[in-house]
Motif scaffolding. Structure first.
Motif, PDB file in Angstrom:
ATOM      1  N   PHE A  94       0.839  -1.205   0.000  1.00  0.00           N
ATOM      2  CA  PHE A  94       0.000   0.000   0.000  1.00  0.00           C
ATOM      3  C   PHE A  94       0.875   1.256   0.000  1.00  0.00           C
TER       4      PHE A  94
ATOM      5  N   GLY B 280      -9.005  -3.966  -4.045  1.00  0.00           N
ATOM      6  CA  GLY B 280      -8.265  -4.273  -5.262  1.00  0.00           C
ATOM      7  C   GLY B 280      -7.667  -5.668  -5.290  1.00  0.00           C
TER       8      GLY B 280
ATOM      9  N   LYS C 191      -4.499  -6.828  -5.553  1.00  0.00           N
ATOM     10  CA  LYS C 191      -3.304  -7.131  -4.757  1.00  0.00           C
ATOM     11  C   LYS C 191      -3.677  -7.501  -3.330  1.00  0.00           C
TER      12      LYS C 191
ATOM     13  N   ALA D 111      -7.917   6.068   0.038  1.00  0.00           N
ATOM     14  CA  ALA D 111      -6.996   5.243  -0.747  1.00  0.00           C
ATOM     15  C   ALA D 111      -6.879   3.838  -0.163  1.00  0.00           C
TER      16      ALA D 111
ATOM     17  N   ASP E  70       2.748   1.513  -3.372  1.00  0.00           N
ATOM     18  CA  ASP E  70       1.898   1.801  -4.528  1.00  0.00           C
ATOM     19  C   ASP E  70       1.204   3.162  -4.458  1.00  0.00           C
ATOM     20  N   THR E  71       0.947   3.656  -3.241  1.00  0.00           N
ATOM     21  CA  THR E  71       0.172   4.899  -3.109  1.00  0.00           C
ATOM     22  C   THR E  71       0.966   6.045  -2.492  1.00  0.00           C
TER      23      THR E  71
ATOM     24  N   ASP F 154     -10.051   1.822  -0.944  1.00  0.00           N
ATOM     25  CA  ASP F 154     -10.012   1.424  -2.355  1.00  0.00           C
ATOM     26  C   ASP F 154      -8.992   0.307  -2.581  1.00  0.00           C
ATOM     27  N   TYR F 155      -7.867   0.404  -1.897  1.00  0.00           N
ATOM     28  CA  TYR F 155      -6.792  -0.590  -2.059  1.00  0.00           C
ATOM     29  C   TYR F 155      -7.245  -1.962  -1.558  1.00  0.00           C
TER      30      TYR F 155
END
Length: 250
Positions: free
Chosen positions: A44, A236, A238, A229, A47-48, A232-233
């Motif tokens: 996380f 997802g 992953k 975020a 990626d963010t 949302d992650y």
């Protein structure tokens, strides 16, 4: 080579914008989800750019802390009823609640071969101590009491119960040998399709109420880009792969 100030300014502006967008998110995490969220947190952040700061504990205790003003922005519960309750009380961001995992209960011993694949060791009742999480605060503890009731063992084992404040403590009682066996979250003893230590009975889901685990953005996170975020992650691919690898359903 000298960079002109006129060229440098836009670069600095972009850098500053990126720094401003990266933020921390304070998360209350049900104890059973400790290992998965630790694995997810690294990806996380990579990626963010946002950093996940987690506290771990029993769902019931987190409810009390949230109501008393704890600074959590996102709550990953071990059930669905507590987030629903917070939602009804106006303590969450409307429309943010969703089920991020469905938990699995396991009867586990740190000893190899002690627990059979059908859980008959429970019915034989030859053990001295059985560890469970507090059923009033931890959904996995409540599920454990439902299994005991379904097996007709509630009265027979009540004097043998060792109760942890949360599922982590229930696991620790078994891992340290203070209890021969105990009900734990499968995620604590499972990775990539197999039990990683000791012996276990994976309890059929039909033996207790579903352990639907809901996540929700709390009011303190309503303006947090990092909180949104993270939610949302978690939805997802992953995060889903990590969650499934620890024995959860989605």
């Amino acid at each position: 080579m000298m960079i002109r100030a006129s060229r440098l300014a836009p670069l600095l502006a972009v850098f500053a914008l990126g720094s401003a967008q990266a933020d921390e998110v304070q998360v209350a995490v049900a104890a059973n989800f400790t290992a998965p969220i630790q694995a997810i947190a690294a990806d996380f952040e990579k990626d963010t750019g946002h950093k996940l700061v987690a506290a771990y504990g029993a769902t019931g205790q987190f409810y009390t802390q949230i109501k008393n003003g704890a600074p959590f922005e996102v709550f990953l519960s071990a059930d669905d009823t507590t987030p629903q309750k917070l939602e009804a009380e106006g303590a969450t961001v409307k429309g943010s609640r969703f089920t991020y995992a469905v938990g699995t209960l396991a009867l586990w011993s740190a000893k190899e071969g002690y627990v059979d694949a059908n859980g008959d060791v429970l019915k034989q009742n030859q053990f001295k101590h059985l560890s469970i999480a507090n059923p009033k605060a931890a959904p996995y503890g409540l599920a454990a009491t439902q299994v005991l009731a379904k097996e007709g063992l509630t009265e027979q084992v009540k004097d043998k119960l060792v109760e942890g404040q949360n599922i982590t403590q229930a696991y620790q009682f078994v891992s340290t040998g203070n209890a021969e066996l105990g009900f734990v979250a499968l995620s604590q003893i499972y990775k990539d399709g197999k039990v990683t230590s000791g012996s276990a009975w994976i309890v059929p889901a039909s033996m207790h109420d579903p352990i639907k685990q809901d996540a929700v953005i709390l009011n303190k996170g309503k303006d947090s880009a990092a909180a949104k975020a993270l939610v949302d992650y978690l939805k997802g691919p992953k995060a889903a792969a990590v969650i499934k690898s620890y024995g959860y359903e989605l």
